[in-house]
Design a protein around this motif. Sequence first.
Motif, PDB file in Angstrom:
ATOM      1  N   ILE A   8     -16.395  37.177  24.564  1.00  0.00           N
ATOM      2  CA  ILE A   8     -16.405  36.689  23.182  1.00  0.00           C
ATOM      3  C   ILE A   8     -17.490  37.385  22.379  1.00  0.00           C
ATOM      4  N   GLY A   9     -18.683  37.512  22.974  1.00  0.00           N
ATOM      5  CA  GLY A   9     -19.762  38.163  22.239  1.00  0.00           C
ATOM      6  C   GLY A   9     -20.997  38.357  23.093  1.00  0.00           C
TER       7      GLY A   9
ATOM      8  N   VAL B 194      -7.087  36.480  44.328  1.00  0.00           N
ATOM      9  CA  VAL B 194      -7.730  37.621  43.682  1.00  0.00           C
ATOM     10  C   VAL B 194      -8.460  37.102  42.448  1.00  0.00           C
ATOM     11  N   PRO B 195      -9.758  37.386  42.329  1.00  0.00           N
ATOM     12  CA  PRO B 195     -10.498  36.818  41.197  1.00  0.00           C
ATOM     13  C   PRO B 195     -10.276  37.585  39.898  1.00  0.00           C
ATOM     14  N   LEU B 196     -10.625  36.946  38.790  1.00  0.00           N
ATOM     15  CA  LEU B 196     -10.752  37.648  37.520  1.00  0.00           C
ATOM     16  C   LEU B 196     -12.112  38.331  37.555  1.00  0.00           C
ATOM     17  N   VAL B 197     -12.142  39.638  37.353  1.00  0.00           N
ATOM     18  CA  VAL B 197     -13.403  40.377  37.389  1.00  0.00           C
ATOM     19  C   VAL B 197     -13.836  40.674  35.962  1.00  0.00           C
ATOM     20  N   CYS B 198     -15.054  40.228  35.622  1.00  0.00           N
ATOM     21  CA  CYS B 198     -15.575  40.383  34.268  1.00  0.00           C
ATOM     22  C   CYS B 198     -16.662  41.453  34.257  1.00  0.00           C
ATOM     23  N   HIS B 199     -16.342  42.582  33.653  1.00  0.00           N
ATOM     24  CA  HIS B 199     -17.314  43.665  33.513  1.00  0.00           C
ATOM     25  C   HIS B 199     -18.033  43.527  32.172  1.00  0.00           C
TER      26      HIS B 199
ATOM     27  N   MET C 271     -24.267  37.246  27.636  1.00  0.00           N
ATOM     28  CA  MET C 271     -22.887  37.382  27.138  1.00  0.00           C
ATOM     29  C   MET C 271     -22.159  36.044  27.194  1.00  0.00           C
ATOM     30  N   LEU C 272     -21.338  35.816  26.188  1.00  0.00           N
ATOM     31  CA  LEU C 272     -20.517  34.612  26.108  1.00  0.00           C
ATOM     32  C   LEU C 272     -19.065  34.970  26.384  1.00  0.00           C
ATOM     33  N   ARG C 273     -18.401  34.138  27.200  1.00  0.00           N
ATOM     34  CA  ARG C 273     -17.009  34.394  27.558  1.00  0.00           C
ATOM     35  C   ARG C 273     -16.187  33.114  27.474  1.00  0.00           C
ATOM     36  N   ASN C 274     -14.889  33.297  27.354  1.00  0.00           N
ATOM     37  CA  ASN C 274     -13.970  32.177  27.528  1.00  0.00           C
ATOM     38  C   ASN C 274     -14.065  31.763  28.994  1.00  0.00           C
ATOM     39  N   GLY C 275     -14.368  30.487  29.240  1.00  0.00           N
ATOM     40  CA  GLY C 275     -14.609  30.052  30.602  1.00  0.00           C
ATOM     41  C   GLY C 275     -13.378  30.072  31.486  1.00  0.00           C
TER      42      GLY C 275
END
Length: 340
Positions: free
Chosen positions: A54-55, A8-13, A44-48
């Motif tokens: 993140i912002g 199951v993936p991590l889903v990033c909205h 958008m920037l995210r924790n990989g």
Amino acid sequence: MEKKKAAVPLVCHGHSRPVVDLFYSPVTPDGYFLISASKDSNPMLRNGETGDWIGTFEGHKGAVWSCCLDTNALRAASGSADFSAKVWDALTGDELHSFEHKHIVRACAFSKDTHLLLTGGMEKILRVYDLNKPDVAPKELDKSPGSVRTVAWLHNDQTILSSCTDTGGVRLWDVRSEKIVQTLETKGPVTSAEVSQDGRFITTADGSSVKFWDANHFGLVKSYDMSFIVESASLEPKSGSKFIAGGEDMWVHVFDFLTGEEITCNKGHHGPVHCVRFAPGGESYASGSEDGTIRIWQLSPPNADAEEAIDTNGKPKAGAEEIACKIEGFHIAKEEKAGE
């Protein structure tokens, strides 16, 4: 080969429009990061690793087609339909520079040494900006045969790679002479071009084909035809034993590099997959879709048969690394597998 069940993936909205580009930073002392470009105009920037937001970089007034981070993940860049490429402070989100163009900017890339920004787009011109002298006019390479779709650096910033929206092939430019020195021939326009982490392979997607090229000798190493139109492909960065591909069928596929056999098919997106990229450690990969979401998938589902990823000695199975050894004309003695 028995197919494994996908994790199951991590889903990033967060994006309100399609996600059209993804870029992972190298591993930094603070971890690694993922930046996304979207038609909603807000990169958008995210924790990989976790996908945590993140912002957001706010300032573009049109769809953002391309995004990237520099080697240290301290600056971000984006190319937009508002006829600009912007450079951002990745820590504060502040806009550092805005480079105006005369048409849509489709692609951007930081040089490995972080001092230069390469852009390309509908103008059919590649521009190289010196970030230490942002007010100086950029170097222009204007012999592109069509609108620029993708750009990348290789050979320690001595060579530039570009592909076009409306014509096939990948062009390799010598930065010093500003001339095309090699063309990697493809039938259709190349929608995705990735230089491997070690700089030895170029992975391309054109039509329903995924190709792997030797980045030093420019020979075609592998070519696989898919059952779907591929928009993006990425090679696993550590062992090179797998690659991923995504496209119009809305699924994210994992394949064996040596055989082209499908290992996993990840379903979950509700629209075409526009971009796929491996994380720098190869343990996970991200996909961005027309549905506006980013999904981060683990390469091997928890409790999956360990044999799928490693051999009986605990070493990665052969892949692109072994192919590279053969191409470069030397042989690395391999230990015999246990039990042989």
